[in-house]
Enzyme design. Structure first.
Site, short mmCIF file in Angstrom:
data_model
loop_
_atom_site.label_atom_id
_atom_site.label_comp_id
_atom_site.label_asym_id
_atom_site.label_seq_id
_atom_site.Cartn_x
_atom_site.Cartn_y
_atom_site.Cartn_z
N SER A 41 -13.23 -36.42 39.27
CA SER A 41 -14.34 -37.33 38.94
C SER A 41 -14.72 -38.28 40.07
CB SER A 41 -13.95 -38.14 37.69
OG SER A 41 -15.02 -38.94 37.26
N CYS A 45 -20.81 -36.84 47.20
CA CYS A 45 -22.02 -37.27 47.90
C CYS A 45 -21.76 -38.52 48.74
CB CYS A 45 -23.14 -37.58 46.90
SG CYS A 45 -23.30 -36.33 45.62
N TYR A 429 -49.62 -50.99 42.20
CA TYR A 429 -50.09 -51.51 43.49
C TYR A 429 -49.95 -53.03 43.56
CZ TYR A 429 -53.33 -53.65 46.75
OH TYR A 429 -53.86 -54.47 47.70
N TRP A 437 -54.62 -47.53 47.51
CA TRP A 437 -54.48 -46.08 47.34
C TRP A 437 -53.10 -45.72 47.86
CZ3 TRP A 437 -57.70 -43.39 44.42
CH2 TRP A 437 -59.00 -43.87 44.23
C1 LIG Z 1 -20.70 -34.30 51.83
C2 LIG Z 1 -21.50 -34.02 50.59
C3 LIG Z 1 -22.62 -34.77 50.30
C4 LIG Z 1 -23.36 -34.51 49.16
N1 LIG Z 1 -24.47 -35.27 48.90
C5 LIG Z 1 -25.17 -35.04 47.78
C6 LIG Z 1 -26.28 -35.87 47.44
O1 LIG Z 1 -26.60 -36.82 48.18
N2 LIG Z 1 -26.98 -35.60 46.30
C7 LIG Z 1 -26.62 -34.59 45.47
O2 LIG Z 1 -27.26 -34.39 44.41
N3 LIG Z 1 -25.55 -33.78 45.75
C8 LIG Z 1 -24.83 -33.99 46.87
N4 LIG Z 1 -23.74 -33.22 47.15
C9 LIG Z 1 -23.39 -32.10 46.25
C10 LIG Z 1 -22.51 -32.56 45.11
O3 LIG Z 1 -21.40 -33.24 45.61
C11 LIG Z 1 -22.09 -31.35 44.32
O4 LIG Z 1 -23.25 -30.78 43.78
C12 LIG Z 1 -21.14 -31.69 43.18
O5 LIG Z 1 -19.93 -32.17 43.67
C13 LIG Z 1 -20.89 -30.44 42.33
O6 LIG Z 1 -19.96 -30.73 41.36
P1 LIG Z 1 -19.15 -29.57 40.65
O7 LIG Z 1 -18.25 -30.25 39.68
O8 LIG Z 1 -20.08 -28.53 40.16
O9 LIG Z 1 -18.32 -28.84 41.81
P2 LIG Z 1 -17.26 -29.36 42.91
O10 LIG Z 1 -17.59 -30.74 43.36
O11 LIG Z 1 -17.21 -28.28 43.89
O12 LIG Z 1 -15.92 -29.40 42.09
C14 LIG Z 1 -15.28 -28.26 41.60
C15 LIG Z 1 -13.80 -28.51 41.52
O13 LIG Z 1 -13.20 -27.38 40.91
C16 LIG Z 1 -11.96 -27.12 41.55
N5 LIG Z 1 -11.59 -25.72 41.35
C17 LIG Z 1 -12.21 -24.63 41.83
N6 LIG Z 1 -11.57 -23.51 41.44
C18 LIG Z 1 -10.51 -23.92 40.70
C19 LIG Z 1 -9.47 -23.23 40.04
N7 LIG Z 1 -9.39 -21.89 40.07
N8 LIG Z 1 -8.54 -23.95 39.37
C20 LIG Z 1 -8.62 -25.30 39.34
N9 LIG Z 1 -9.59 -26.02 39.96
C21 LIG Z 1 -10.53 -25.32 40.63
C22 LIG Z 1 -12.28 -27.42 43.01
O14 LIG Z 1 -11.10 -27.63 43.75
C23 LIG Z 1 -13.15 -28.67 42.89
O15 LIG Z 1 -12.36 -29.83 42.91
C24 LIG Z 1 -22.96 -33.46 48.29
C25 LIG Z 1 -21.82 -32.71 48.57
C26 LIG Z 1 -21.09 -32.97 49.71
C27 LIG Z 1 -19.86 -32.17 49.99
#
Ligand SMILES: Cc1cc2nc3c(=O)[nH]c(=O)nc-3n(C[C@H](O)[C@H](O)[C@H](O)COP(=O)(O)OP(=O)(O)OC[C@H]3O[C@@H](n4cnc5c(N)ncnc54)[C@H](O)[C@@H]3O)c2cc1C
Length: 451
Positions: A41, A45, A429, A437
């Protein structure tokens, strides 16, 4: 009757959103979340801003801890990797990474929120000392520690997408001489070349060296972590730290093994509720596709804002509330220094590629009334469908309220507005904050006139 058992794999944005919403919606659910990393959690980003020093403590990026989830009745098992899914038996195999022990767990409902990893070209040298990728909190901490210990004087960032740009700014902030390379002929491939050029200019003016049309061929390094990046152009760029910001690829291994249908970029195909083609298996976040409301088809646009929405929608559904997520229009924003760049919908290039007969208009205005102090330029580009007059996308580069103006365009796209309708929208505005505009209206009027 025994409560239904929900297992969630992955605990950053999508997995934790799904867990929290499901439990709030139906407190009877028995929920366990398995997460490979020690952290859950958190805001990935925020990592560039932690590395650059604007956010001093990585703990500030953590939204909720396992203990907080436990207090809400959700079991979180960090440092547990899910190895396999047996969809017929409703069973997963898990390895406790601290003890090495493997065990099974059973589910009524399984959420795959496994996210994505950095899409690394399989090139010689990508695992050398001094070469990093940035995806997880662990990656961020490792980079931060390397910077503190090694104190590199030079950095090479491979990839000029939004993470590459944000990290280039972070390195620069730390006084590190920074070079960015990209195989495209422009930075930020999600926007049109003339808009990207504005960011490129700002980066160059800040002292960043940029090599475009330069594909990474291989990396060479020594034990001290001095790395040389050899490019297809023949250029050899040396850095004491190298960051691979080469895009992302979905973690789809479990989904694939369970028979889940995959879509664009081999991400899990889900519907608006998060259901897959396999009974009792669901997906959310960066491992999944999302519906593009303008294209009306699934796309792979992995972003935190979408992961949260997909997770929450799915959590509500598991809790018994069916409220599908309509999808995205392709909005994103980033910044370099004081300059912000945001886009939504399709760029002109994308729209043409998608087969539209396109009209486009680019204007330069100011972010507020020119006579009020500190008015600065704002560049707006709008793209429309020549046949229907409907807005297809917009891009804005400027210094203030860029994202919020693009958000107007995002809502216009979601509601299917024509450019003519947009041109007469009732936007706010007052001289210190806008022009009579607004730049969005100026661009929409110019585009409407060109029909
Ligand atoms: C540097 C950076 C900057 C970003 N900036 C932005 C931004 O400005 N705006 C924006 O909208 N988005 C941004 N993002 C994207 C955003 O962080 C991701 O879209 C978001 O973290 C996705 O969340 P998620 O839970 O889907 O996946 P993830 O964050 O990838 O989390 C998935 C988790 O599942 C775990 N996992 C995977 N497989 C397994 C398994 N088999 N068993 C147990 N655990 C597992 C992984 O280890 C990981 O911890 C950024 C990402 C990065 C890296």
């Amino acid at each position: 009757m025994a409560s239904e058992r929900v297992l969630i794999v992955g605990g950053v944005a999508a997995g934790t959103s799904a867990a929290a919403k499901a439990k709030r919606t139906n407190p009877e659910l028995d929920i366990t979340l398995y997460q490979r990393e020690p952290f859950i959690s958190y805001s990935a980003c925020g990592l560039p801003y932690f590395i650059g020093g604007w956010v001093p403590d990585h703990n500030a990026l953590i939204a909720r801890t396992p203990d907080q989830f436990a207090r809400d009745g959700i079991t979180v098992r960090t440092e547990h990797e899910v190895l396999d899914v047996d969809a017929a038996a409703g069973r997963i195999t898990v390895r406790d990474l601290s003890s090495g022990k493997t065990f099974h767990d059973h589910y009524d409902h399984l959420v795959l929120a496994t996210g994505a990893g950095v899409r690394c070209p399989p090139l010689p040298g990508i695992d050398l000392k001094g070469v990093f990728r940035l995806r997880s909190m662990g990656d961020g901490l490792a980079i931060k520690q390397y910077l503190a210990e090694r104190k590199p004087a030079s950095a090479v960032v491979i990839g000029a997408g939004y993470i590459g740009i944000e990290m280039a700014e972070a390195f620069l902030e730390l006084g590190i001489k920074t070079t960015v390379i990209d195989m495209l002929d422009q930075v930020l491939g999600t926007v049109d070349v003339e808009m990207a050029a504005l960011i490129e200019t700002a980066m160059r003016e800040a002292g960043i060296q940029i090599h475009l049309g330069a594909k990474l061929a291989h990396l060479d390094g020594d034990a001290a972590g001095q790395v040389t990046c050899a490019c297809s152009t023949g250029a050899e760029l040396a850095g004491e730290i190298v960051l691979l910001a080469t895009g992302v690829t979905p973690h789809n291994e479990l989904a694939r093994a369970a028979g889940v249908a995959l879509g664009p970029r081999e991400a899990m195909l889900i519907d608006g509720l998060g259901r897959t083609n396999v009974a009792r298996i669901y997906g959310a976040g960066d491992c999944c596709t999302v519906n593009h409301r303008v294209l009306d088809q699934p796309v792979y646009i992995p972003l935190g804002t979408t992961a949260n929405k997909q997770g929450r929608t799915l959590g509500a559904f598991l809790g018994g509330v069916e409220r599908p997520f309509a999808g995205v229009v392709g909005s994103s924003v980033t910044k370099f220094g004081a300059l912000q760049i945001a886009s939504t919908g399709m760029s002109e290039t994308m729209a043409r590629r998608a087969g539209y007969a396109v009209r486009s208009q680019r204007i330069e205005s100011t972010d507020h009334a020119g006579y009020y102090p500190n008015a600065r330029p704002m560049h707006v580009k709008l793209v429309s469908d020549a046949a229907s007059g409907k807005l297809l996308g917009g891009q804005i580069v400027g210094y203030e309220e860029v994202a919020k103006r693009v958000d107007i365009l995002a809502v216009a796209l979601a509601t299917g507005m024509t450019v003519e309708e947009l041109a007469w929208s009732d936007l706010t505005y007052a001289p210190p904050v806008s022009s009579v505009w607004d730049p969005v209206l100026v661009a929409a009027q110019a585009l409407a006139k060109s029909r």
